[in-house]
Write a protein that holds these residues in place. Structure first.
Motif, PDB file in Angstrom:
ATOM      1  N   GLU A  62       0.827  -1.211   0.000  1.00 16.56           N
ATOM      2  CA  GLU A  62       0.000   0.000   0.000  1.00 16.56           C
ATOM      3  C   GLU A  62       0.860   1.259   0.000  1.00 16.56           C
ATOM      4  OE1 GLU A  62      -0.821   0.380   4.791  1.00 16.56           O
ATOM      5  OE2 GLU A  62      -2.374  -0.459   3.523  1.00 16.56           O
ATOM      6  N   ASN A  63       2.162   1.112   0.204  1.00 16.81           N
ATOM      7  CA  ASN A  63       3.074   2.258   0.144  1.00 16.81           C
ATOM      8  C   ASN A  63       4.424   1.779  -0.397  1.00 16.81           C
ATOM      9  OD1 ASN A  63       4.668   1.265   2.392  1.00 16.81           O
ATOM     10  ND2 ASN A  63       2.940   1.851   3.671  1.00 16.81           N
ATOM     11  N   THR A  64       5.362   2.666  -0.543  1.00 13.24           N
ATOM     12  CA  THR A  64       6.643   2.319  -1.155  1.00 13.24           C
ATOM     13  C   THR A  64       7.699   1.883  -0.147  1.00 13.24           C
ATOM     14  OG1 THR A  64       7.318   4.638  -1.098  1.00 13.24           O
ATOM     15  CG2 THR A  64       6.284   3.846  -3.119  1.00 13.24           C
ATOM     16  N   SER A  65       7.335   1.802   1.136  1.00 11.81           N
ATOM     17  CA  SER A  65       8.318   1.372   2.131  1.00 11.81           C
ATOM     18  C   SER A  65       8.324  -0.154   2.237  1.00 11.81           C
ATOM     19  CB  SER A  65       8.000   1.997   3.488  1.00 11.81           C
ATOM     20  OG  SER A  65       6.757   1.531   3.956  1.00 11.81           O
ATOM     21  N   VAL A  66       9.250  -0.683   3.007  1.00  9.18           N
ATOM     22  CA  VAL A  66       9.353  -2.127   3.196  1.00  9.18           C
ATOM     23  C   VAL A  66       8.067  -2.654   3.821  1.00  9.18           C
ATOM     24  CG1 VAL A  66      10.608  -3.960   4.391  1.00  9.18           C
ATOM     25  CG2 VAL A  66      11.844  -2.032   3.410  1.00  9.18           C
ATOM     26  N   VAL A  67       7.595  -3.754   3.327  1.00 15.67           N
ATOM     27  CA  VAL A  67       6.298  -4.291   3.728  1.00 15.67           C
ATOM     28  C   VAL A  67       6.440  -5.191   4.955  1.00 15.67           C
ATOM     29  CG1 VAL A  67       4.365  -5.700   2.963  1.00 15.67           C
ATOM     30  CG2 VAL A  67       5.538  -4.213   1.352  1.00 15.67           C
ATOM     31  N   THR A  68       5.602  -4.959   5.946  1.00 18.59           N
ATOM     32  CA  THR A  68       5.506  -5.856   7.098  1.00 18.59           C
ATOM     33  C   THR A  68       4.045  -5.972   7.484  1.00 18.59           C
ATOM     34  OG1 THR A  68       5.828  -4.011   8.628  1.00 18.59           O
ATOM     35  CG2 THR A  68       7.783  -5.280   8.025  1.00 18.59           C
ATOM     36  N   GLY A  69       3.667  -7.117   7.993  1.00 14.19           N
ATOM     37  CA  GLY A  69       2.312  -7.306   8.500  1.00 14.19           C
ATOM     38  C   GLY A  69       1.226  -7.008   7.492  1.00 14.19           C
ATOM     39  N   ASN A  70       0.273  -6.184   7.869  1.00 19.28           N
ATOM     40  CA  ASN A  70      -0.901  -5.907   7.044  1.00 19.28           C
ATOM     41  C   ASN A  70      -0.663  -4.853   5.965  1.00 19.28           C
ATOM     42  OD1 ASN A  70      -2.460  -7.717   8.504  1.00 19.28           O
ATOM     43  ND2 ASN A  70      -2.966  -6.188  10.040  1.00 19.28           N
ATOM     44  N   ASN A  71       0.555  -4.377   5.813  1.00 23.86           N
ATOM     45  CA  ASN A  71       0.836  -3.347   4.814  1.00 23.86           C
ATOM     46  C   ASN A  71       0.917  -3.899   3.398  1.00 23.86           C
ATOM     47  OD1 ASN A  71       0.945  -1.368   6.766  1.00 23.86           O
ATOM     48  ND2 ASN A  71       3.142  -1.598   7.065  1.00 23.86           N
ATOM     49  N   GLY A  72       0.862  -5.219   3.250  1.00 20.88           N
ATOM     50  CA  GLY A  72       0.938  -5.774   1.915  1.00 20.88           C
ATOM     51  C   GLY A  72       1.235  -7.253   1.909  1.00 20.88           C
ATOM     52  N   GLU A  73       1.632  -7.758   0.759  1.00 21.67           N
ATOM     53  CA  GLU A  73       1.953  -9.164   0.569  1.00 21.67           C
ATOM     54  C   GLU A  73       3.426  -9.283   0.207  1.00 21.67           C
ATOM     55  OE1 GLU A  73      -0.685 -10.458  -2.508  1.00 21.67           O
ATOM     56  OE2 GLU A  73      -2.447 -10.301  -1.234  1.00 21.67           O
ATOM     57  N   LYS A  74       4.146 -10.109   0.956  1.00 23.93           N
ATOM     58  CA  LYS A  74       5.578 -10.303   0.733  1.00 23.93           C
ATOM     59  C   LYS A  74       5.793 -11.653   0.057  1.00 23.93           C
ATOM     60  CE  LYS A  74       9.911 -10.811   3.290  1.00 23.93           C
ATOM     61  NZ  LYS A  74      10.534 -10.805   4.616  1.00 23.93           N
ATOM     62  N   TYR A  75       6.658 -11.701  -0.958  1.00 24.79           N
ATOM     63  CA  TYR A  75       6.966 -12.931  -1.677  1.00 24.79           C
ATOM     64  C   TYR A  75       8.470 -13.135  -1.769  1.00 24.79           C
ATOM     65  CZ  TYR A  75       2.172 -12.943  -3.518  1.00 24.79           C
ATOM     66  OH  TYR A  75       0.805 -12.972  -3.649  1.00 24.79           O
ATOM     67  N   LYS A  76       8.876 -14.387  -1.751  1.00 22.94           N
ATOM     68  CA  LYS A  76      10.220 -14.796  -2.134  1.00 22.94           C
ATOM     69  C   LYS A  76      10.042 -15.348  -3.542  1.00 22.94           C
ATOM     70  CE  LYS A  76      11.532 -18.551  -0.182  1.00 22.94           C
ATOM     71  NZ  LYS A  76      12.007 -19.572   0.740  1.00 22.94           N
ATOM     72  N   TYR A  77      10.941 -15.027  -4.470  1.00 19.55           N
ATOM     73  CA  TYR A  77      10.702 -15.483  -5.839  1.00 19.55           C
ATOM     74  C   TYR A  77      11.973 -15.953  -6.522  1.00 19.55           C
ATOM     75  CZ  TYR A  77      12.769 -11.234  -7.815  1.00 19.55           C
ATOM     76  OH  TYR A  77      13.647 -10.249  -8.169  1.00 19.55           O
ATOM     77  N   THR A  78      11.752 -16.748  -7.561  1.00 22.85           N
ATOM     78  CA  THR A  78      12.792 -17.067  -8.526  1.00 22.85           C
ATOM     79  C   THR A  78      12.266 -16.598  -9.874  1.00 22.85           C
ATOM     80  OG1 THR A  78      11.886 -19.282  -8.896  1.00 22.85           O
ATOM     81  CG2 THR A  78      13.618 -19.074  -7.234  1.00 22.85           C
ATOM     82  N   PHE A  79      13.171 -16.339 -10.794  1.00 23.57           N
ATOM     83  CA  PHE A  79      12.755 -15.842 -12.103  1.00 23.57           C
ATOM     84  C   PHE A  79      13.427 -16.643 -13.202  1.00 23.57           C
ATOM     85  CE2 PHE A  79      13.147 -12.955 -15.744  1.00 23.57           C
ATOM     86  CZ  PHE A  79      11.796 -12.711 -15.961  1.00 23.57           C
TER      87      PHE A  79
END
Length: 136
Positions: A62-79
């Protein structure tokens, strides 16, 4: 007669010498992680308008800062740069671990300022949704 045959063979050898095959090294038109990195904005998503891509991690936020908790969805990814598919594992904040089930995002197109992602099904065939982003 023998001279004509030798000249003909020499011309044939010369033609074969200058005939080239198509370029064996295809131009790399595939997406790279460097192209993906950054802060992307999606004006259509009111809850999480930002898609932030870093080394090994990406966030819908929801903002441009680092995401924690309810501020967004965090993913680990491979490409995979050949298929342009991000295989993403969402972080479960309640369990403090990543889910074992992956989500798949295909990079449909990318430029310096625009990114189009397709959310794929588990078989990486059907497109659930297409999202458009601009670089912030």
């Amino acid at each position: 007669m023998r001279t004509f045959r030798l000249i003909g063979m020499a011309l044939l050898a010369l033609c074969v010498t200058f005939t080239s095959c198509s370029n064996d090294e295809e131009e790399d038109s595939n997406t790279t992680i460097a192209q993906l990195k950054g802060i992307w904005f999606n004006g259509e998503n009111e809850n999480y308008p930002y898609f932030i891509i870093e080394d090994g991690y990406c966030y819908f936020s929801e903002n441009t800062s680092v995401v924690t908790g309810n501020n967004g969805e965090k993913y680990k990814y491979t490409f995979d740069s050949k298929t342009n598919i991000m295989t993403c594992y969402q972080y479960d904040f309640e369990e403090s671990k990543y889910f074992s089930q992956a989500d798949y995002f295909k990079v449909k197109s990318i430029s310096a300022t625009k990114l189009t992602l397709e959310i794929l099904d588990d078989n990486q065939v059907e497109v659930y949704e297409t999202m458009n982003f601009i670089k912030k």
